[in-house]
Design a protein around this motif. Structure first.
Motif, PDB file in Angstrom:
ATOM      1  N   TYR A  44     -12.549 -17.448 -11.164  1.00 59.21           N
ATOM      2  CA  TYR A  44     -12.860 -16.082 -11.254  1.00 59.21           C
ATOM      3  C   TYR A  44     -12.289 -15.512  -9.765  1.00 59.21           C
ATOM      4  O   TYR A  44     -12.811 -15.999  -8.815  1.00 59.21           O
ATOM      5  N   ILE A  45     -11.217 -14.775  -9.774  1.00 59.38           N
ATOM      6  CA  ILE A  45     -11.024 -13.991  -8.408  1.00 59.38           C
ATOM      7  C   ILE A  45     -10.810 -12.620  -8.641  1.00 59.38           C
ATOM      8  O   ILE A  45     -10.080 -12.183  -9.387  1.00 59.38           O
ATOM      9  N   GLU A  46     -11.450 -11.808  -7.848  1.00 63.82           N
ATOM     10  CA  GLU A  46     -11.234 -10.209  -7.691  1.00 63.82           C
ATOM     11  C   GLU A  46     -10.162 -10.106  -6.830  1.00 63.82           C
ATOM     12  O   GLU A  46     -10.541 -10.327  -5.405  1.00 63.82           O
ATOM     13  N   ILE A  47      -9.030  -9.543  -7.222  1.00 62.14           N
ATOM     14  CA  ILE A  47      -7.735  -9.679  -6.571  1.00 62.14           C
ATOM     15  C   ILE A  47      -7.453  -8.304  -5.662  1.00 62.14           C
ATOM     16  O   ILE A  47      -6.804  -8.221  -4.762  1.00 62.14           O
ATOM     17  N   THR A  48      -8.195  -7.224  -5.925  1.00 57.77           N
ATOM     18  CA  THR A  48      -7.798  -6.077  -5.474  1.00 57.77           C
ATOM     19  C   THR A  48      -8.712  -4.924  -5.938  1.00 57.77           C
ATOM     20  O   THR A  48      -9.506  -5.270  -6.645  1.00 57.77           O
ATOM     21  N   SER A  49      -8.585  -3.798  -5.374  1.00 57.11           N
ATOM     22  CA  SER A  49      -9.092  -2.716  -6.024  1.00 57.11           C
ATOM     23  C   SER A  49      -8.253  -1.236  -6.221  1.00 57.11           C
ATOM     24  O   SER A  49      -7.178  -1.049  -5.299  1.00 57.11           O
ATOM     25  N   PHE A  50      -8.362  -0.912  -7.337  1.00 52.27           N
ATOM     26  CA  PHE A  50      -7.480   0.423  -7.466  1.00 52.27           C
ATOM     27  C   PHE A  50      -8.074   1.716  -7.084  1.00 52.27           C
ATOM     28  O   PHE A  50      -8.475   2.576  -7.951  1.00 52.27           O
ATOM     29  N   VAL A  51      -8.404   1.643  -5.858  1.00 51.38           N
ATOM     30  CA  VAL A  51      -9.015   2.892  -5.299  1.00 51.38           C
ATOM     31  C   VAL A  51      -7.914   3.568  -4.552  1.00 51.38           C
ATOM     32  O   VAL A  51      -7.091   3.329  -4.210  1.00 51.38           O
ATOM     33  N   HIS A  52      -8.006   5.113  -4.547  1.00 55.98           N
ATOM     34  CA  HIS A  52      -6.992   6.059  -3.987  1.00 55.98           C
ATOM     35  C   HIS A  52      -6.725   5.187  -2.436  1.00 55.98           C
ATOM     36  O   HIS A  52      -7.578   5.003  -1.746  1.00 55.98           O
ATOM     37  N   PRO A  53      -5.443   4.872  -2.137  1.00 54.80           N
ATOM     38  CA  PRO A  53      -4.927   4.315  -0.896  1.00 54.80           C
ATOM     39  C   PRO A  53      -5.395   5.152   0.394  1.00 54.80           C
ATOM     40  O   PRO A  53      -5.634   4.601   1.506  1.00 54.80           O
ATOM     41  N   LYS A  54      -5.660   6.337  -0.074  1.00 55.29           N
ATOM     42  CA  LYS A  54      -6.371   7.099   1.302  1.00 55.29           C
ATOM     43  C   LYS A  54      -7.672   6.617   1.648  1.00 55.29           C
ATOM     44  O   LYS A  54      -8.160   6.605   2.801  1.00 55.29           O
ATOM     45  N   TRP A  55      -8.565   6.217   0.532  1.00 51.75           N
ATOM     46  CA  TRP A  55      -9.796   5.512   0.966  1.00 51.75           C
ATOM     47  C   TRP A  55      -9.800   4.039   1.527  1.00 51.75           C
ATOM     48  O   TRP A  55     -10.571   3.729   2.537  1.00 51.75           O
ATOM     49  N   ILE A  56      -9.026   3.248   0.844  1.00 49.93           N
ATOM     50  CA  ILE A  56      -8.918   2.074   1.254  1.00 49.93           C
ATOM     51  C   ILE A  56      -7.497   1.600   1.489  1.00 49.93           C
ATOM     52  O   ILE A  56      -6.835   0.968   0.713  1.00 49.93           O
ATOM     53  N   PRO A  57      -6.655   1.902   2.713  1.00 48.84           N
ATOM     54  CA  PRO A  57      -5.498   1.481   2.908  1.00 48.84           C
ATOM     55  C   PRO A  57      -4.904   0.087   2.879  1.00 48.84           C
ATOM     56  O   PRO A  57      -3.930  -0.199   2.509  1.00 48.84           O
ATOM     57  N   ALA A  58      -5.906  -0.753   3.071  1.00 44.24           N
ATOM     58  CA  ALA A  58      -5.727  -1.992   3.260  1.00 44.24           C
ATOM     59  C   ALA A  58      -5.352  -2.648   1.695  1.00 44.24           C
ATOM     60  O   ALA A  58      -4.616  -3.809   1.534  1.00 44.24           O
ATOM     61  N   VAL A  75      -8.495 -18.747 -15.333  1.00 45.56           N
ATOM     62  CA  VAL A  75      -8.855 -18.007 -14.128  1.00 45.56           C
ATOM     63  C   VAL A  75      -8.862 -16.512 -14.733  1.00 45.56           C
ATOM     64  O   VAL A  75      -7.969 -16.118 -15.167  1.00 45.56           O
ATOM     65  N   THR A  76     -10.121 -15.952 -14.435  1.00 46.24           N
ATOM     66  CA  THR A  76     -10.318 -14.658 -14.633  1.00 46.24           C
ATOM     67  C   THR A  76      -9.717 -13.729 -13.359  1.00 46.24           C
ATOM     68  O   THR A  76     -10.376 -14.078 -12.348  1.00 46.24           O
ATOM     69  N   TYR A  77      -8.778 -12.782 -13.628  1.00 46.34           N
ATOM     70  CA  TYR A  77      -8.478 -11.865 -12.564  1.00 46.34           C
ATOM     71  C   TYR A  77      -9.077 -10.624 -12.828  1.00 46.34           C
ATOM     72  O   TYR A  77      -8.922  -9.935 -13.642  1.00 46.34           O
ATOM     73  N   ALA A  78      -9.829 -10.211 -11.614  1.00 50.32           N
ATOM     74  CA  ALA A  78     -10.512  -8.851 -11.878  1.00 50.32           C
ATOM     75  C   ALA A  78     -10.214  -8.082 -10.923  1.00 50.32           C
ATOM     76  O   ALA A  78      -9.454  -8.266  -9.795  1.00 50.32           O
ATOM     77  N   ALA A  79     -10.641  -6.719 -11.080  1.00 47.99           N
ATOM     78  CA  ALA A  79     -10.201  -5.506  -9.985  1.00 47.99           C
ATOM     79  C   ALA A  79     -11.520  -4.591 -10.061  1.00 47.99           C
ATOM     80  O   ALA A  79     -11.960  -4.255 -10.984  1.00 47.99           O
ATOM     81  N   LEU A  80     -11.668  -4.049  -8.838  1.00 46.37           N
ATOM     82  CA  LEU A  80     -12.785  -2.818  -8.655  1.00 46.37           C
ATOM     83  C   LEU A  80     -11.913  -1.727  -8.875  1.00 46.37           C
ATOM     84  O   LEU A  80     -10.717  -1.555  -8.588  1.00 46.37           O
ATOM     85  N   VAL A  81     -12.656  -0.809  -9.964  1.00 46.60           N
ATOM     86  CA  VAL A  81     -12.098   0.384 -10.345  1.00 46.60           C
ATOM     87  C   VAL A  81     -12.960   1.589 -10.277  1.00 46.60           C
ATOM     88  O   VAL A  81     -14.213   1.446 -10.630  1.00 46.60           O
TER      89      VAL A  81
END
Length: 295
Positions: A44-58, A75-81
């Protein structure tokens, strides 16, 4: 000690670990790191976040990272939304799993999401409903379970309210976050004992930060209470952009070392994990908090 024979480590380094880094890590380096993690045996790997770049530029390159990684079977590939717009991008990227997040404390939720707790519920409900309709599993995060940087101690009834609401929406698991690393083993015992009266322990996970060096001790309490899913970040990377003083997550390699010494199976290869930790430490170009990296 009554301990589980096997636990699952959910790697959150590429998302939670990098979101607070001031130095931008290139898409190429992120992809290489995630590919290395995929070869460690973790599932299980949380690979990123689909948050607006203004809030999390990284994490502004979420779409590119999701498109370029080599996906390994098993492997489960997850992301924060955070919202429906983020969900559209995550579904287009064909992520295996979606994570939603909110806080147990009102002030941190306002700082983090810019909404009250009650106003956050409809937004997340829309995300969960959309993800489930698309055939994706959804995981929930609850921050500041053990303490808030603005409010101090968070009442357990607030934790229960948010956790229950997430389960009602349809998440399969709730990860309980010690966002600023203030929990102690006695508190961990108290909180988990209370929560298991309402929720199945098998549907709860722990997301511990090591701000005060207590994360492994709190992990041990979680193990004795029957928790078998733990979030961690390679190198001890991480921190919360909206929680002053919050330091890194429990380091995956420190957690793995403890579990292996206790004969608890994770399926993860320690040497490969250490190579991935050394890689990201070199890319970030500063010493990371991991104790194993200091040996």
């Amino acid at each position: 000690m009554d301990l589980p024979n096997k636990v699952q480590i959910k790697e959150v380094g590429p998302r939670d670990g990098l979101q607070n880094e001031r130095k931008f890590i290139s898409t190429e380096a992120k992809v290489e790191w995630i590919n290395q993690l995929s070869e460690t045996g973790m599932n299980y790997i949380e690979i990123t976040s689909f948050v607006h770049p203004k809030w999390i530029p990284a994490l502004c390159d979420a779409v590119d990272v999701a498109a370029q990684i080599k996906r390994k079977k098993g492997v489960t590939y997850a992301a924060l939304v955070p919202n429906s717009k983020g969900l559209e991008k995550a579904l287009a990227a064909n992520l295996d799993e979606i994570s939603v997040f909110m806080s147990a404390s009102e002030t941190h939720n306002l700082k983090n999401i810019n909404k009250s707790i009650n106003n956050t519920f409809p937004v997340l409900e829309e995300v969960v409903k959309g993800a489930l309709s698309a055939g994706k599993k959804v995981r929930g995060y609850v921050s500041t379970v053990f303490g808030c940087p603005y409010e101090g101690v968070v009442p357990l009834h607030s934790v229960k309210k948010v956790t229950n609401k997430l389960f009602e929406m349809g998440v399969y698991e709730v990860s309980l976050g010690d966002t600023i690393g203030v929990a102690n083993p006695q508190q961990m015992e108290t909180v988990l004992t209370e929560l298991e009266k309402t929720f199945s322990v098998s549907s709860l996970a722990l997301h511990l930060h090591d701000t005060r060096g207590m994360a492994l001790a709190n992990t041990l309490v979680g193990l004795t209470k029957g928790i078998t899913v733990f979030d961690s970040a390679v190198g001890g990377l991480g921190g919360c952009p909206y929680a002053k003083g919050a330091s890194g997550n429990i380091a995956t390699e420190d957690l793995l070392h403890m579990l292996q010494e206790m004969k608890i199976d994770t399926g993860i290869d320690f040497d490969r994990l250490m190579n991935a930790a050394k890689y990201i430490e070199k890319i970030i170009d500063k010493p990371l908090p991991s104790r194993q990296l200091k040996l």
